[in-house]
Design a protein around this motif. Structure first.
Motif, PDB file in Angstrom:
ATOM      1  N   MET A 145       0.849  -1.205   0.000  1.00 48.90           N
ATOM      2  CA  MET A 145       0.000   0.000   0.000  1.00 48.90           C
ATOM      3  C   MET A 145       0.877   1.245   0.000  1.00 48.90           C
ATOM      4  SD  MET A 145      -3.293  -0.720   0.121  1.00 48.90           S
ATOM      5  CE  MET A 145      -3.895   0.875   0.593  1.00 48.90           C
ATOM      6  N   GLN A 146       1.880   1.201   0.894  1.00 51.90           N
ATOM      7  CA  GLN A 146       2.747   2.361   1.059  1.00 51.90           C
ATOM      8  C   GLN A 146       3.468   2.699  -0.258  1.00 51.90           C
ATOM      9  OE1 GLN A 146       5.717   1.632   3.979  1.00 51.90           O
ATOM     10  NE2 GLN A 146       5.381   3.592   4.987  1.00 51.90           N
ATOM     11  N   ARG A 147       3.996   1.644  -0.897  1.00 53.99           N
ATOM     12  CA  ARG A 147       4.761   1.917  -2.121  1.00 53.99           C
ATOM     13  C   ARG A 147       3.860   2.276  -3.300  1.00 53.99           C
ATOM     14  NH1 ARG A 147       8.762  -2.844  -1.832  1.00 53.99           N
ATOM     15  NH2 ARG A 147       7.320  -3.418  -0.189  1.00 53.99           N
ATOM     16  N   LEU A 148       2.681   1.677  -3.356  1.00 47.37           N
ATOM     17  CA  LEU A 148       1.750   2.061  -4.423  1.00 47.37           C
ATOM     18  C   LEU A 148       1.374   3.528  -4.272  1.00 47.37           C
ATOM     19  CD1 LEU A 148      -0.874  -0.858  -4.658  1.00 47.37           C
ATOM     20  CD2 LEU A 148       0.627  -0.048  -6.496  1.00 47.37           C
ATOM     21  N   GLU A 149       1.032   3.891  -3.011  1.00 45.20           N
ATOM     22  CA  GLU A 149       0.551   5.253  -2.782  1.00 45.20           C
ATOM     23  C   GLU A 149       1.676   6.278  -2.868  1.00 45.20           C
ATOM     24  OE1 GLU A 149      -1.841   4.645   0.807  1.00 45.20           O
ATOM     25  OE2 GLU A 149      -3.590   4.289  -0.470  1.00 45.20           O
ATOM     26  N   GLY A 150       2.923   5.815  -2.620  1.00 45.69           N
ATOM     27  CA  GLY A 150       4.068   6.728  -2.719  1.00 45.69           C
ATOM     28  C   GLY A 150       4.535   6.916  -4.159  1.00 45.69           C
ATOM     29  N   THR A 151       4.156   5.996  -5.046  1.00 47.96           N
ATOM     30  CA  THR A 151       4.693   6.031  -6.421  1.00 47.96           C
ATOM     31  C   THR A 151       3.676   6.561  -7.436  1.00 47.96           C
ATOM     32  OG1 THR A 151       5.891   4.008  -5.825  1.00 47.96           O
ATOM     33  CG2 THR A 151       5.931   4.608  -8.144  1.00 47.96           C
ATOM     34  N   TYR A 152       2.404   6.208  -7.225  1.00 44.55           N
ATOM     35  CA  TYR A 152       1.395   6.512  -8.243  1.00 44.55           C
ATOM     36  C   TYR A 152       0.276   7.381  -7.661  1.00 44.55           C
ATOM     37  CZ  TYR A 152       3.762   2.704 -10.636  1.00 44.55           C
ATOM     38  OH  TYR A 152       4.721   1.924 -11.225  1.00 44.55           O
ATOM     39  N   ALA A 153      -0.503   7.964  -8.562  1.00 42.62           N
ATOM     40  CA  ALA A 153      -1.744   8.631  -8.134  1.00 42.62           C
ATOM     41  C   ALA A 153      -2.733   7.498  -7.848  1.00 42.62           C
ATOM     42  CB  ALA A 153      -2.250   9.513  -9.261  1.00 42.62           C
ATOM     43  N   THR A 154      -3.192   7.396  -6.620  1.00 42.65           N
ATOM     44  CA  THR A 154      -4.031   6.246  -6.247  1.00 42.65           C
ATOM     45  C   THR A 154      -5.355   6.702  -5.615  1.00 42.65           C
ATOM     46  OG1 THR A 154      -2.953   6.168  -4.098  1.00 42.65           O
ATOM     47  CG2 THR A 154      -2.079   4.686  -5.775  1.00 42.65           C
ATOM     48  N   SER A 155      -6.329   5.817  -5.650  1.00 45.58           N
ATOM     49  CA  SER A 155      -7.565   6.018  -4.873  1.00 45.58           C
ATOM     50  C   SER A 155      -7.910   4.701  -4.213  1.00 45.58           C
ATOM     51  CB  SER A 155      -8.725   6.431  -5.780  1.00 45.58           C
ATOM     52  OG  SER A 155      -8.443   7.670  -6.378  1.00 45.58           O
ATOM     53  N   ARG A 156      -8.507   4.793  -3.035  1.00 42.36           N
ATOM     54  CA  ARG A 156      -8.920   3.597  -2.287  1.00 42.36           C
ATOM     55  C   ARG A 156     -10.414   3.370  -2.500  1.00 42.36           C
ATOM     56  NH1 ARG A 156      -6.097   3.474   3.617  1.00 42.36           N
ATOM     57  NH2 ARG A 156      -3.927   3.573   2.929  1.00 42.36           N
ATOM     58  N   LEU A 157     -10.716   2.363  -3.313  1.00 41.07           N
ATOM     59  CA  LEU A 157     -12.123   2.134  -3.661  1.00 41.07           C
ATOM     60  C   LEU A 157     -12.967   1.796  -2.435  1.00 41.07           C
ATOM     61  CD1 LEU A 157     -14.345   1.863  -5.795  1.00 41.07           C
ATOM     62  CD2 LEU A 157     -13.624  -0.509  -6.143  1.00 41.07           C
ATOM     63  N   TRP A 158     -12.451   0.941  -1.558  1.00 41.61           N
ATOM     64  CA  TRP A 158     -13.266   0.434  -0.457  1.00 41.61           C
ATOM     65  C   TRP A 158     -13.574   1.504   0.594  1.00 41.61           C
ATOM     66  CZ3 TRP A 158      -8.125   0.340  -0.555  1.00 41.61           C
ATOM     67  CH2 TRP A 158      -7.407   0.548   0.620  1.00 41.61           C
TER      68      TRP A 158
END
Ligand code: 8YV
Length: 321
Positions: free
Chosen positions: A26-39
């Protein structure tokens, strides 16, 4: 510095995270890309209707999956990057029809899932959890602990001789067991006996280990007839998917002594384990921990990130399904 062919340019990627994945990932996804948490969206349908077109990547897992509705709500989706080897809760047909690639995390988890299977096998045969409870309860001073079952010399039947099945085979051979297996086709490079029929394998085996993919084709492949064939001295080990076993039939086979015991890491309706199963003494139950070591989860996270990174750079995906 100009990009060379060997260093393709990263393009911006938007990642929709379908559900809570393990913290390092989670940390690396959110630190690398523009992300949204669907849930975490209060109204996920409304969120998808408004923002669905933004995402090129859906990050999910073998536990969370991606259904038709979700895939169809993401019109610019290019990749479903899933944590875990099992892709049974991902609608692969819809993904394929929409031209969406799917990646999983095979191989890096084979050893740990096989370790978990061996742990359950020895745990049931040697009654390890029961023995632990016996010592803690202070019963040792007054009672003899009941004898276990020797695994050496016995036949371990493996259903699903993929990467995980092979690792299980080499571990049980190290314990002195013989191996036979069932799968869609015999593997010419393996020295173990192949059975075309699951019933025949169950009849021959002392321990039946399940390491096959889940999904519609394998649903309830272990049914009352297979359990009957395994017999009153037989042990069932499942590190595959809960769906491959008819759980009600298993509970009744265990309760009636039609099989001797079971070691289960996966269940039909996780995280719910039927009270009727929990009530039984001859079962060892673990909460889907097959790949759950720090090292393996880290390797799985790397593979997910490498696949998304490959998409961003226009390179071939590392582990397409
Ligand atoms: C994961 C698994 O824990 O790889 C699989 O298919 O079942 C496990 O390794 C699961 O996919 C959730 O991430």
């Amino acid at each position: 510095m100009a990009n060379t062919a060997a260093e393709p340019r990263n393009r911006p990627i938007h990642v929709l995270i379908a559900g809570l994945l393990h913290p390092g990932l989670m940390q690396r996804l959110e630190g690398t890309y523009a992300t949204s948490r669907l849930w975490e969206q209060s109204d996920s349908r409304a969120f998808l209707a408004e923002h669905g077109a933004r995402f090129e990547v859906l990050a999910t897992s073998g536990a969370i999956g991606a259904d038709k509705m979700l895939i169809e709500s993401l019109p610019n989706l290019e990749l479903i990057a899933s944590v875990g080897v099992g892709v049974d809760p991902i609608d692969l047909k819809t993904a394929r029809n929409r031209g969406v690639a799917v990646t999983n995390t095979p191989n890096v988890l084979n050893g740990c899932v096989a370790d978990a299977a061996l742990g359950l096998l020895l745990g049931v045969a040697r009654r390890i959890a029961e023995a632990d409870r016996f010592v803690r309860a202070g019963d040792w001073a007054t009672e003899k602990f009941p004898l276990g079952t020797k695994v050496g010399g016995k036949l371990c039947g493996i259903i699903g001789m993929g990467g995980i099945g092979r690792e299980i085979a080499s571990r049980v051979v190290a314990c002195g067991m013989r191996v036979a297996y069932h799968g869609p086709t015999p593997k010419s490079d393996l020295p173990y006996e192949y059975y075309g029929s699951i019933i025949d394998l169950a009849r021959a085996a002392d321990v039946l280990v399940l390491s096959l993919p889940g999904g519609g084709k394998t649903r309830h492949i272990v049914d009352p007839r297979v359990l009957e064939a395994l017999g009153p001295h037989g042990i069932l080990i499942n590190v595959a998917r809960g769906s491959v076993v008819d759980e009600d039939a298993l509970v009744s086979a265990l309760a009636n002594g039609e099989i001797a015991g079971a070691g289960l890491d996966v269940f039909e309706n996780e995280p719910h384990v039927p009270p009727s199963l929990i009530a039984l003494k001859n079962v060892l139950l673990t909460p889907h921990i097959g790949s759950g070591t720090k090292e393996t989860r880290e390797a799985m996270a790397h593979l997910v990130l490498d696949n998304i990174g490959a998409l961003a750079r226009g390179l071939p995906l590392i582990s397409p399904v």
